[in-house]
Design an enzyme around this catalytic site. Structure first.
Site, PDB file in Angstrom:
ATOM      1  N   CYS A 260       0.790  -1.237   0.000  1.00  0.00           N
ATOM      2  CA  CYS A 260       0.000   0.000   0.000  1.00  0.00           C
ATOM      3  C   CYS A 260       0.822   1.287   0.000  1.00  0.00           C
ATOM      4  O   CYS A 260       0.770   2.060  -0.951  1.00  0.00           O
ATOM      5  CB  CYS A 260      -0.923   0.012   1.213  1.00  0.00           C
ATOM      6  SG  CYS A 260      -2.045  -1.379   1.223  1.00  0.00           S
TER       7      CYS A 260
HETATM    8  N1  LIG Z   1      -3.037  -6.153   2.063  1.00  0.00           N
HETATM    9  C1  LIG Z   1      -3.446  -5.093   2.715  1.00  0.00           C
HETATM   10  O1  LIG Z   1      -3.160  -4.953   3.908  1.00  0.00           O
HETATM   11  C2  LIG Z   1      -4.279  -4.013   2.049  1.00  0.00           C
HETATM   12  C3  LIG Z   1      -4.712  -2.939   2.846  1.00  0.00           C
HETATM   13  C4  LIG Z   1      -5.495  -1.955   2.267  1.00  0.00           C
HETATM   14  C5  LIG Z   1      -5.824  -2.016   0.928  1.00  0.00           C
HETATM   15  N2  LIG Z   1      -5.396  -3.051   0.156  1.00  0.00           N
HETATM   16  C6  LIG Z   1      -5.809  -3.018  -1.239  1.00  0.00           C
HETATM   17  O2  LIG Z   1      -6.689  -4.112  -1.498  1.00  0.00           O
HETATM   18  C7  LIG Z   1      -6.466  -4.605  -2.820  1.00  0.00           C
HETATM   19  C8  LIG Z   1      -6.146  -6.081  -2.784  1.00  0.00           C
HETATM   20  O3  LIG Z   1      -4.949  -6.284  -2.064  1.00  0.00           O
HETATM   21  P1  LIG Z   1      -4.521  -7.665  -1.455  1.00  0.00           P
HETATM   22  O4  LIG Z   1      -3.441  -7.368  -0.491  1.00  0.00           O
HETATM   23  O5  LIG Z   1      -5.703  -8.453  -0.993  1.00  0.00           O
HETATM   24  O6  LIG Z   1      -3.929  -8.390  -2.762  1.00  0.00           O
HETATM   25  P2  LIG Z   1      -3.549  -9.928  -2.943  1.00  0.00           P
HETATM   26  O7  LIG Z   1      -2.551  -9.988  -4.041  1.00  0.00           O
HETATM   27  O8  LIG Z   1      -3.265 -10.554  -1.632  1.00  0.00           O
HETATM   28  O9  LIG Z   1      -4.908 -10.596  -3.464  1.00  0.00           O
HETATM   29  C9  LIG Z   1      -5.495 -10.316  -4.686  1.00  0.00           C
HETATM   30  C10 LIG Z   1      -6.170 -11.586  -5.195  1.00  0.00           C
HETATM   31  O10 LIG Z   1      -6.843 -11.266  -6.402  1.00  0.00           O
HETATM   32  C11 LIG Z   1      -6.704 -12.349  -7.317  1.00  0.00           C
HETATM   33  N3  LIG Z   1      -6.937 -11.854  -8.664  1.00  0.00           N
HETATM   34  C12 LIG Z   1      -6.131 -11.137  -9.464  1.00  0.00           C
HETATM   35  N4  LIG Z   1      -6.736 -10.852 -10.623  1.00  0.00           N
HETATM   36  C13 LIG Z   1      -7.969 -11.410 -10.556  1.00  0.00           C
HETATM   37  C14 LIG Z   1      -9.068 -11.477 -11.463  1.00  0.00           C
HETATM   38  N5  LIG Z   1      -9.021 -10.863 -12.659  1.00  0.00           N
HETATM   39  N6  LIG Z   1     -10.148 -12.136 -11.054  1.00  0.00           N
HETATM   40  C15 LIG Z   1     -10.194 -12.749  -9.854  1.00  0.00           C
HETATM   41  N7  LIG Z   1      -9.194 -12.720  -8.962  1.00  0.00           N
HETATM   42  C16 LIG Z   1      -8.090 -12.057  -9.314  1.00  0.00           C
HETATM   43  C17 LIG Z   1      -5.297 -12.833  -7.056  1.00  0.00           C
HETATM   44  O11 LIG Z   1      -5.110 -14.165  -7.506  1.00  0.00           O
HETATM   45  C18 LIG Z   1      -5.215 -12.716  -5.519  1.00  0.00           C
HETATM   46  O12 LIG Z   1      -5.651 -13.898  -4.888  1.00  0.00           O
HETATM   47  C19 LIG Z   1      -5.358  -3.731  -3.413  1.00  0.00           C
HETATM   48  O13 LIG Z   1      -5.927  -2.689  -4.122  1.00  0.00           O
HETATM   49  C20 LIG Z   1      -4.673  -3.180  -2.191  1.00  0.00           C
HETATM   50  O14 LIG Z   1      -4.050  -1.955  -2.470  1.00  0.00           O
HETATM   51  C21 LIG Z   1      -4.617  -4.044   0.699  1.00  0.00           C
END
Ligand SMILES: NC(=O)c1ccc[n+]([C@@H]2O[C@H](COP(=O)([O-])OP(=O)(O)OC[C@H]3O[C@@H](n4cnc5c(N)ncnc54)[C@H](O)[C@@H]3O)[C@@H](O)[C@H]2O)c1
Length: 428
Positions: A260
């Site tokens: 992030c």
């Molecule tokens: N990890 C955190 O602490 C956090 C905190 C705040 C915001 N975010 C935001 O949340 C969002 C997701 O982050 P995350 O950490 O969960 O990511 P992540 O990489 O852990 O998970 C994303 C998932 O989406 C799947 N994916 C990708 N493309 C896809 C598609 N076309 N269809 C279906 N599934 C698909 C991936 O296989 C993966 O399992 C991002 O925008 C991030 O900036 C994350």
């Protein structure tokens, strides 16, 4: 109620569990077949999420994972939690969001609600996402289906952080959209914070992350300035923290990490250019934070120099590969930058991380894939000329470290708790 959550990562999986626990039927959709298989088999692939919780929800029939997007036909709402990285030119990469939009659009029913949770610049939901959904479904957002944005606020390493207890900001394309989204989240989350639009909700998330990035840069800069003056920034922060109003503590470190803080602010920078606006605070914070690994490596070089050792040929152990304590998440971790910079200067490097026994293959750090954490023994630790503490995992025995290491360069102030350590202690 049946919903679909797309993207079963750090955000989507805990959210799915939270809805399932509250009696909502959840279909978790992901393009990663391994994740789908793991969930349906009741296994976890995220260190801080217990398999037992997943198993319980799968067995209860309230959680099922699938790669079949046609199942969107069955649900009342779809929540999108897919990655929003930067591309190699450090520009927003909306491809995951837009691909998800294209996959779900043909299956959207009239009256369904679509919510985006991925962090992004203002306008993504009501412009780019809306467009792919409308084209793919033939339906009109705000009229035939509901569209909203609700940013995620996951705090992975914090055991006190419960999805249900973290207030959730919700903005909709129309007030009807917002009400539908609030009704959905109200099933699983205690406090909702409605805002006037998707854009306001998108901008709220960016403010939160930019705030962190700028304040971390500020203490990183002060660390360097005070350091030269012979003042310990950690002592100063502890003292400043006693002010009961108008101050919030941020801590310096070896650079920014995670999915992030190093990334999200640049989503706004990119979008602001379209409006002819400069984002000077964001750029400056980025510069200061990006320069931190170089600063730390320079300190290691100075410390070696004091011992009449050149960095070229010295053995340096980087302690902590994950970007924050007590997690196995090494995305964007500054430890990789430290390893690269040390190696480039001829040091023999190793790492120790109880949460990352072996480095997984990734696109950014392909050259480190397969490297294993060293063993935690007196002999191994004492064999390094310097131990560089990059992440302060609680599972590390710092008393042993202080006893075994020759020299420690500490970027996290953990060794302050061990003033009688035998190792020579330096801060960086
Ligand atoms: N990890 C955190 O602490 C956090 C905190 C705040 C915001 N975010 C935001 O949340 C969002 C997701 O982050 P995350 O950490 O969960 O990511 P992540 O990489 O852990 O998970 C994303 C998932 O989406 C799947 N994916 C990708 N493309 C896809 C598609 N076309 N269809 C279906 N599934 C698909 C991936 O296989 C993966 O399992 C991002 O925008 C991030 O900036 C994350």
């Amino acid at each position: 109620m049946k919903i679909a959550i797309v993207g079963l990562g750090y955000v989507g999986l805990p959210l799915s569990l939270q809805f399932a626990r509250n009696g909502v039927e959840v279909i978790g959709l992901d393009v990663d077949a391994r994740k789908v298989k793991s969930i349906n088999a009741g296994r976890s692939y995220i260190a801080h999420i217990e398999a037992a919780g997943i198993r319980q929800m799968v067995q209860s029939g309230r959680l099922i994972a699938s790669a079949d997007f046609a199942r969107v036909k069955e649900v009342e709402a779809v929540i999108i939690c897919v990655p929003t990285p930067l591309n190699k030119n450090r520009e927003p990469d909306l491809s995951y969001i837009l691909n998800t939009g294209r996959s779900i659009a043909p299956h959207l029913r009239r009256g369904v609600l679509v919510v985006l949770e991925s962090t992004t610049y203002p306008g993504t939901t009501d412009t780019e996402l809306r467009e792919v959904l409308e084209i793919g479904s033939g339906l009109e957002a705000g009229k035939d289906f509901h569209l909203a944005f609700s940013p995620e606020r996951e705090d992975p390493s914090n055991p006190a952080s419960r999805v249900a207890e973290i207030p959730k900001v919700v903005g909709g394309l129309t007030s009807g959209c917002r009400e539908r989204a609030a009704a959905l989240y109200g099933r699983a989350i205690r406090t909702l914070v409605p805002v006037s639009s998707c854009r306001a909700a998108e901008a709220t998330k960016l403010l939160e992350n930019i705030f962190r990035s700028v304040n971390i840069a500020l203490v990183n800069e002060l660390k360097v300035v005070y350091g030269v003056m012979g003042i310990d920034v950690w002592e100063v922060i502890e003292a400043a923290k006693t002010k009961p109003f108008g101050f919030m503590a941020f801590y310096p470190g070896p650079g920014l990490g995670g999915h992030c803080i190093p990334i999200d602010p640049f989503y706004l920078t990119w979008k602001a250019r379209e409006y002819g606006q400069a984002t000077r605070f964001i750029e400056l914070a980025g510069e200061v934070n990006t320069a931190m690994p170089e600063h730390v490596v320079h300190r290691v070089m100075e410390v070696l120099n004091e011992a009449r050792k050149p960095m070229n040929g010295s053995r340096v152990l980087v302690l902590g590969l994950a970007y924050k304590p007590n997690v196995d998440d090494d995305r964007e971790s500054p430890s990789y930058r430290l390893l690269d910079l040390l190696k480039r200067r001829g040091a023999h490097v190793g790492y120790y991380d109880p949460h990352v026994p072996v480095i997984r293959p990734t696109r950014e750090h392909a050259h480190w894939a397969g490297t294993k954490s060293v063993e935690w023994t007196r002999e191994t630790v004492a064999g390094f000329d310097v131990v560089l503490i990059a992440t302060a995992h609680e599972a590390v025995n710092y008393a042993e470290l202080g006893e075994w290491a020759q020299v420690i360069v500490d970027t996290r102030n953990v060794m302050a708790g061990y003033p009688n350590a035998k190792a020579r202690l330096h801060k960086a």
